[in-house]
Design a protein around this motif. Sequence first.
Motif, PDB file in Angstrom:
ATOM      1  N   ASN A 104      46.834  52.510  42.278  1.00 59.13           N
ATOM      2  CA  ASN A 104      46.110  52.855  41.052  1.00 59.13           C
ATOM      3  C   ASN A 104      44.910  51.927  40.863  1.00 59.13           C
ATOM      4  O   ASN A 104      44.517  51.624  39.738  1.00 59.13           O
ATOM      5  CB  ASN A 104      47.032  52.803  39.835  1.00 59.13           C
ATOM      6  N   SER A 105      44.333  51.458  41.987  1.00 59.11           N
ATOM      7  CA  SER A 105      43.228  50.512  41.906  1.00 59.11           C
ATOM      8  C   SER A 105      42.028  51.110  41.182  1.00 59.11           C
ATOM      9  O   SER A 105      41.291  50.407  40.491  1.00 59.11           O
ATOM     10  CB  SER A 105      42.820  50.052  43.304  1.00 59.11           C
ATOM     11  N   ALA A 106      41.802  52.426  41.339  1.00 59.05           N
ATOM     12  CA  ALA A 106      40.663  53.056  40.668  1.00 59.05           C
ATOM     13  C   ALA A 106      40.808  52.967  39.151  1.00 59.05           C
ATOM     14  O   ALA A 106      39.823  52.742  38.428  1.00 59.05           O
ATOM     15  CB  ALA A 106      40.544  54.513  41.106  1.00 59.05           C
ATOM     16  N   LEU A 107      42.021  53.140  38.657  1.00 66.76           N
ATOM     17  CA  LEU A 107      42.277  53.037  37.221  1.00 66.76           C
ATOM     18  C   LEU A 107      41.871  51.667  36.706  1.00 66.76           C
ATOM     19  O   LEU A 107      41.151  51.545  35.713  1.00 66.76           O
ATOM     20  CB  LEU A 107      43.759  53.286  36.946  1.00 66.76           C
ATOM     21  N   TRP A 108      42.311  50.626  37.405  1.00 66.96           N
ATOM     22  CA  TRP A 108      42.037  49.270  36.927  1.00 66.96           C
ATOM     23  C   TRP A 108      40.565  48.900  37.080  1.00 66.96           C
ATOM     24  O   TRP A 108      40.035  48.120  36.288  1.00 66.96           O
ATOM     25  CB  TRP A 108      42.932  48.268  37.673  1.00 66.96           C
ATOM     26  N   ARG A 109      39.897  49.444  38.075  1.00 69.67           N
ATOM     27  CA  ARG A 109      38.461  49.189  38.187  1.00 69.67           C
ATOM     28  C   ARG A 109      37.713  49.744  36.994  1.00 69.67           C
ATOM     29  O   ARG A 109      36.719  49.171  36.539  1.00 69.67           O
ATOM     30  CB  ARG A 109      37.920  49.816  39.481  1.00 69.67           C
ATOM     31  N   ASN A 110      38.181  50.868  36.466  1.00 69.13           N
ATOM     32  CA  ASN A 110      37.527  51.463  35.300  1.00 69.13           C
ATOM     33  C   ASN A 110      37.834  50.685  34.020  1.00 69.13           C
ATOM     34  O   ASN A 110      37.037  50.678  33.088  1.00 69.13           O
ATOM     35  CB  ASN A 110      37.978  52.919  35.137  1.00 69.13           C
ATOM     36  N   VAL A 111      39.017  50.062  33.974  1.00 66.79           N
ATOM     37  CA  VAL A 111      39.435  49.359  32.760  1.00 66.79           C
ATOM     38  C   VAL A 111      38.810  47.969  32.678  1.00 66.79           C
ATOM     39  O   VAL A 111      38.360  47.524  31.614  1.00 66.79           O
ATOM     40  CB  VAL A 111      40.974  49.249  32.709  1.00 66.79           C
ATOM     41  N   LEU A 112      38.794  47.252  33.811  1.00 67.77           N
ATOM     42  CA  LEU A 112      38.279  45.894  33.810  1.00 67.77           C
ATOM     43  C   LEU A 112      36.762  45.899  33.706  1.00 67.77           C
ATOM     44  O   LEU A 112      36.080  46.679  34.360  1.00 67.77           O
ATOM     45  CB  LEU A 112      38.707  45.163  35.084  1.00 67.77           C
ATOM     46  N   SER A 113      36.235  44.989  32.869  1.00 69.01           N
ATOM     47  CA  SER A 113      34.793  44.968  32.631  1.00 69.01           C
ATOM     48  C   SER A 113      34.031  44.183  33.678  1.00 69.01           C
ATOM     49  O   SER A 113      32.828  44.351  33.826  1.00 69.01           O
ATOM     50  CB  SER A 113      34.500  44.379  31.242  1.00 69.01           C
ATOM     51  N   GLU A 114      34.717  43.306  34.409  1.00 64.84           N
ATOM     52  CA  GLU A 114      34.025  42.468  35.382  1.00 64.84           C
ATOM     53  C   GLU A 114      35.023  41.970  36.422  1.00 64.84           C
ATOM     54  O   GLU A 114      36.198  41.771  36.122  1.00 64.84           O
ATOM     55  CB  GLU A 114      33.371  41.276  34.676  1.00 64.84           C
ATOM     56  N   ASN A 115      34.542  41.767  37.630  1.00 66.62           N
ATOM     57  CA  ASN A 115      35.386  41.241  38.691  1.00 66.62           C
ATOM     58  C   ASN A 115      35.246  39.724  38.724  1.00 66.62           C
ATOM     59  O   ASN A 115      34.340  39.179  39.353  1.00 66.62           O
ATOM     60  CB  ASN A 115      34.980  41.848  40.035  1.00 66.62           C
ATOM     61  N   LEU A 116      36.163  39.032  38.041  1.00 66.47           N
ATOM     62  CA  LEU A 116      36.065  37.573  37.951  1.00 66.47           C
ATOM     63  C   LEU A 116      36.300  36.904  39.296  1.00 66.47           C
ATOM     64  O   LEU A 116      35.853  35.773  39.513  1.00 66.47           O
ATOM     65  CB  LEU A 116      37.066  37.044  36.923  1.00 66.47           C
ATOM     66  N   ARG A 117      36.989  37.563  40.191  1.00 71.12           N
ATOM     67  CA  ARG A 117      37.239  36.956  41.500  1.00 71.12           C
ATOM     68  C   ARG A 117      35.952  36.750  42.277  1.00 71.12           C
ATOM     69  O   ARG A 117      35.896  35.934  43.196  1.00 71.12           O
ATOM     70  CB  ARG A 117      38.204  37.826  42.314  1.00 71.12           C
ATOM     71  N   ALA A 118      34.900  37.481  41.899  1.00 72.55           N
ATOM     72  CA  ALA A 118      33.624  37.374  42.605  1.00 72.55           C
ATOM     73  C   ALA A 118      32.717  36.302  42.010  1.00 72.55           C
ATOM     74  O   ALA A 118      31.606  36.102  42.486  1.00 72.55           O
ATOM     75  CB  ALA A 118      32.914  38.725  42.584  1.00 72.55           C
ATOM     76  N   ARG A 119      33.191  35.614  40.984  1.00 70.41           N
ATOM     77  CA  ARG A 119      32.333  34.610  40.339  1.00 70.41           C
ATOM     78  C   ARG A 119      32.074  33.443  41.289  1.00 70.41           C
ATOM     79  O   ARG A 119      32.834  33.179  42.208  1.00 70.41           O
ATOM     80  CB  ARG A 119      32.976  34.106  39.047  1.00 70.41           C
ATOM     81  N   ARG A 120      31.002  32.723  41.010  1.00 71.58           N
ATOM     82  CA  ARG A 120      30.671  31.546  41.798  1.00 71.58           C
ATOM     83  C   ARG A 120      31.603  30.409  41.379  1.00 71.58           C
ATOM     84  O   ARG A 120      31.667  30.050  40.201  1.00 71.58           O
ATOM     85  CB  ARG A 120      29.214  31.150  41.579  1.00 71.58           C
ATOM     86  N   ARG A 121      32.317  29.853  42.325  1.00 69.15           N
ATOM     87  CA  ARG A 121      33.227  28.774  42.002  1.00 69.15           C
ATOM     88  C   ARG A 121      33.442  27.891  43.236  1.00 69.15           C
ATOM     89  O   ARG A 121      33.193  28.310  44.363  1.00 69.15           O
ATOM     90  CB  ARG A 121      34.566  29.307  41.512  1.00 69.15           C
ATOM     91  N   VAL A 122      33.905  26.691  42.961  1.00 66.98           N
ATOM     92  CA  VAL A 122      34.199  25.754  44.038  1.00 66.98           C
ATOM     93  C   VAL A 122      35.568  26.102  44.610  1.00 66.98           C
ATOM     94  O   VAL A 122      36.558  26.156  43.876  1.00 66.98           O
ATOM     95  CB  VAL A 122      34.184  24.301  43.528  1.00 66.98           C
ATOM     96  N   ILE A 123      35.641  26.341  45.899  1.00 68.83           N
ATOM     97  CA  ILE A 123      36.895  26.698  46.561  1.00 68.83           C
ATOM     98  C   ILE A 123      37.189  25.656  47.632  1.00 68.83           C
ATOM     99  O   ILE A 123      36.350  25.380  48.486  1.00 68.83           O
ATOM    100  CB  ILE A 123      36.812  28.093  47.203  1.00 68.83           C
ATOM    101  N   LYS A 124      38.370  25.076  47.559  1.00 67.75           N
ATOM    102  CA  LYS A 124      38.777  24.129  48.599  1.00 67.75           C
ATOM    103  C   LYS A 124      39.933  24.718  49.395  1.00 67.75           C
ATOM    104  O   LYS A 124      40.715  25.517  48.874  1.00 67.75           O
ATOM    105  CB  LYS A 124      39.182  22.783  47.980  1.00 67.75           C
TER     106      LYS A 124
END
Length: 491
Positions: A104-124
């Motif tokens: 049901n990924s399409a459903l959640w893509r429509n509900v969520l306003s932004e993909n926070l996983r794509a934000r710029r962040r420091v990853i170690k």
Amino acid sequence: MAKPRIAADVFFLDRTTNRPLQTQIRETVVASILSKQALPGALMPSSRKLAAHLGVARMTVTLAFQELVSQGYLEAHSRSGYRVADTETLSLLPVGTEAEPVDNSALWRNVLSENLRARRRVIKPKDWRALPYPFVFGEMDTSLFNHTAWRECVRQAMGTRDFDLMASNEATDDPLLVDYILSRMLPRRGITATRDQVLITVGAQNALWLAIELLTRAPLKAICENPCYPDTLQALRWCGAEVTTVDVDRDGLVPQDIPAGTQAVFVTPSHHAPTGATLTRARRERLLEMAQARDFIVVEDDYEFEMSFLEPPSPALKAMDRHQRVLYAGSFSKAMFPGLRLGYLVGPAPVIAEAKELRTMMLRHPPGHLQRTAAYFLAQGHYDLLMRDMRREFAKRRMAAVEALDGTALEMVGAARFGGTSLWIKAPDGVDTVALGQALLRDGVVIEPGAPFFSGPDQPTEFFRLGYSSIPADRIAEGIRRIDAKVAEFC
């Protein structure tokens, strides 16, 4: 009718972890009971047989069984050994086959306003502790921490006398912890406050989030430093603020560059994130004068002021705040250990009252037992001794890093004048430190590329942060030598 006996091969241990064997045995037995693999009345394997199967001492199994008896999961029988308890207090999970997953990924893509996983962040890297040269910021060398003292404070906090604090559902802060902040932490920064001007938070990041949530209930024009801590910038944008960034130089934020119409300025004056620059006294005074004249507020993130081993830190902006325009965020997590997640927000009493209500709706309050444990650790002097030891050790590590950088192609372009736990480094022009960081992992070296800290389309690629809080002093020179050698391959 004979009771069924559970086969020993139902149980297992994880040899890749350092967790106690006795604890693992208890957990695997409880899991088998709750999943109905072991039904009420069934006989457990004998302690001798299970010990042989698991490859542990028989006494280890016996002690685990005895603890499970005291908890009500097992019953001891003199002739037949141990049986699964037949009691209604145990909630048994139904056994069934796992259902086929539904896409049901399409459903959640429509509900969520932004993909926070794509934000710029420091990853170690998750395995950074296993690498020999981890120049990781925000982590600590656990060998410096007094584990014995912390365990004793945990024991005290879990005592009967303090249990009411932990059992309460009231959204209150531990008075002992608040008293320590008022009497010890804030005076070190030149700040005077009262109880109703302090709120305990789940780390400084939670304090900043609460401030941002309150400020963005109405349209907000905010300023962040460039470069800056990426989560602050992301949180402002997530909450709907109109954000502009102002470039910093070797002395931090330039107040004259703050545009007209600004309503809030987010700043790290004592130790700029990530360059380490310290905002000068003249600029601090100018910033506060502008806040009063232009009617904006200042949010001060003072995340690392305790790490002062070169010279005393400058007074906090909040200490110079005569017009109640500064919200101040502090943290115990950076100085003690990151997983503690305890911080505090200081500001005018009406603002703190609102922040407390917002915190109550989000998470009620930080865990009471953690607050009380930290309060004991602080009040009994363990924290001050830890700060002394960390300052001494980090002074050695900083000196080792500075000496190792001499004669390399790497340039130290940022560092806090008072100390800190990191250096801001520039590689030769054209070097992409994201690619450099990936290549260095193969040599056992971890650095933090600078790209996530910058805002805008034309972001420089040559910068990276070199943290030294989590790497032993005797490995720093070789780690920097490897970085310099790898940089030569990129030039």
